[in-house]
Design an enzyme around this catalytic site. Structure first.
Site, PDB file in Angstrom:
ATOM      1  CD1 TRP A  11      -2.204  -1.998   0.253  1.00  0.00           C
ATOM      2  CD2 TRP A  11      -3.141  -1.082   2.072  1.00  0.00           C
ATOM      3  NE1 TRP A  11      -3.349  -2.708   0.533  1.00  0.00           N
ATOM      4  CE2 TRP A  11      -3.947  -2.163   1.637  1.00  0.00           C
ATOM      5  CE3 TRP A  11      -3.530  -0.359   3.193  1.00  0.00           C
ATOM      6  CZ2 TRP A  11      -5.118  -2.532   2.307  1.00  0.00           C
ATOM      7  CZ3 TRP A  11      -4.700  -0.730   3.851  1.00  0.00           C
ATOM      8  CH2 TRP A  11      -5.480  -1.801   3.409  1.00  0.00           C
ATOM      9  CE  LYS A  12       4.391   1.454  -4.322  1.00  0.00           C
ATOM     10  NZ  LYS A  12       5.338   1.842  -5.338  1.00  0.00           N
ATOM     11  CD  GLU A  97       8.299   3.164  -3.644  1.00  0.00           C
ATOM     12  OE1 GLU A  97       7.668   2.955  -2.593  1.00  0.00           O
ATOM     13  OE2 GLU A  97       7.804   2.974  -4.777  1.00  0.00           O
ATOM     14  CD  GLU A 167       8.721  -4.633  -6.041  1.00  0.00           C
ATOM     15  OE1 GLU A 167       7.514  -4.801  -6.253  1.00  0.00           O
ATOM     16  OE2 GLU A 167       9.168  -3.727  -5.319  1.00  0.00           O
ATOM     17  N   GLY A 234       1.816  -2.782  -6.200  1.00  0.00           N
ATOM     18  CA  GLY A 234       1.671  -1.464  -5.590  1.00  0.00           C
ATOM     19  C   GLY A 234       0.326  -0.849  -5.926  1.00  0.00           C
ATOM     20  N   GLY A 235       0.306   0.034  -6.918  1.00  0.00           N
ATOM     21  CA  GLY A 235      -0.884   0.803  -7.280  1.00  0.00           C
ATOM     22  C   GLY A 235      -2.165  -0.011  -7.381  1.00  0.00           C
TER      23      GLY A 235
HETATM   24  C1  PEP Z   1       5.714  -1.834  -5.530  1.00  0.00           C
HETATM   25  O1  PEP Z   1       5.463  -0.852  -4.875  1.00  0.00           O
HETATM   26  O2  PEP Z   1       6.369  -2.747  -5.013  1.00  0.00           O
HETATM   27  C2  PEP Z   1       5.239  -1.903  -6.915  1.00  0.00           C
HETATM   28  C3  PEP Z   1       5.564  -2.917  -7.639  1.00  0.00           C
HETATM   29  O3  PEP Z   1       4.446  -0.861  -7.328  1.00  0.00           O
HETATM   30  P1  PEP Z   1       3.557  -0.830  -8.693  1.00  0.00           P
HETATM   31  O4  PEP Z   1       2.802  -2.124  -8.752  1.00  0.00           O
HETATM   32  O5  PEP Z   1       2.660   0.354  -8.509  1.00  0.00           O
HETATM   33  O6  PEP Z   1       4.508  -0.693  -9.829  1.00  0.00           O
END
Ligand code: PEP
Length: 248
Positions: A11-12, A97, A167, A234-235
């Protein structure tokens, strides 16, 4: 033995506690898939209400970070014991991040991985290359360096139970997904690296996720690859789409 897929939302820094509970309730009927381990990795302040909100469901809760020290004068940090006591099962360690904005290096991440395991948490250890590294042709060298550094002093028995998330930094939050071939190639390379460091049985047991703009449209193809055991999302984890990803 086949590896069970694991699909985790990251969820960040999104969702206040009340928004978090609402989202969990909305997603509850959509994320029912017993063939997959489903995890919500949520901001620290959301952990307690989310653990309560997922009770009795197939969803487990993860943290997005933790500190390696037991307790003490580390203002603003959260320990592994605090997470365990709150009902957390997983913890993301080394997200790009955190590596980038908060300057977390591999020596620190190694301490976090070891502490998480010692406390009974499952680390979701992230690794991944920048666009520049990919274009220079050093992707696998870089990822092998990250994996080897982050797992110093971790035994084969312990590694079997962790989750590794590949990632590529250039694919995170950009809408630019790695191709299925690129994602599979690196996840396979990570498994080979684990086999070299430990043994083939350990490499065959460890679960390796792909993360980077996973969505309802690309999840099935990515997760069908022999070395991709699910995703870190993520999103799309903040929307009903997450249900489609979990039930891919
Ligand atoms: C993440 O935050 O680990 C990620 C993969 O984000 P997104 O799916 O938004 O690219």
């Amino acid at each position: 033995m086949a590896r069970k897929k694991i699909i985790a939302g990251n969820w960040k820094m999104n969702m206040t506690p009340s928004q978090a509970v609402k989202l969990v309730e909305e997603l509850a009927p959509l994320v029912k898939n017993d063939d997959v381990d489903v995890v919500y990795c949520v901001p620290a302040i959301d952990i307690v209400p989310v653990v309560e909100a997922v009770k009795g469901s197939n969803v487990q809760v993860g943290a997005e970070n933790m500190y390696f020290e037991e307790s003490g004068a580390y203002t603003g940090e959260i320990s592994a014991a605090m997470l365990v006591d709150a009902g957390v099962k997983y913890v993301i360690i080394g997200h790009s991040e955190r590596r980038d904005y908060f300057k977390e290096d591999d020596a620190l991440l190694n301490k976090k991985v070891k502490k998480a395991i010692e406390a009974g948490l499952v680390p979701i250890l992230c690794c991944g290359e920048s666009l520049e590294q990919r274009e220079m042709g050093v992707t696998m060298d870089w990822i092998r360096f990250q994996i080897k550094s982050d797992l110093v002093g971790v035994s084969a028995d312990q590694v079997k139970d962790i989750v590794i998330a590949y990632e590529p930094i250039w694919a995170i939050g950009t809408g630019k997904t790695a191709t299925t071939e690129q994602a599979e190639e690196v996840c396979k390379g990570i498994r080979e690296c684990i086999a070299e460091m430990y043994d083939q049985a350990t490499a065959d047991a460890v679960r390796i996720q792909y993360g980077g703009s996973v969505n309802a449209g690309n999840a099935a193809e990515l997760f069908a690859q022999p070395n991709i055991d699910g995703g870190l999302v993520g999103g799309a984890s903040l929307k009903a789409d997450f249900g489609k990803i979990v039930c891919y």
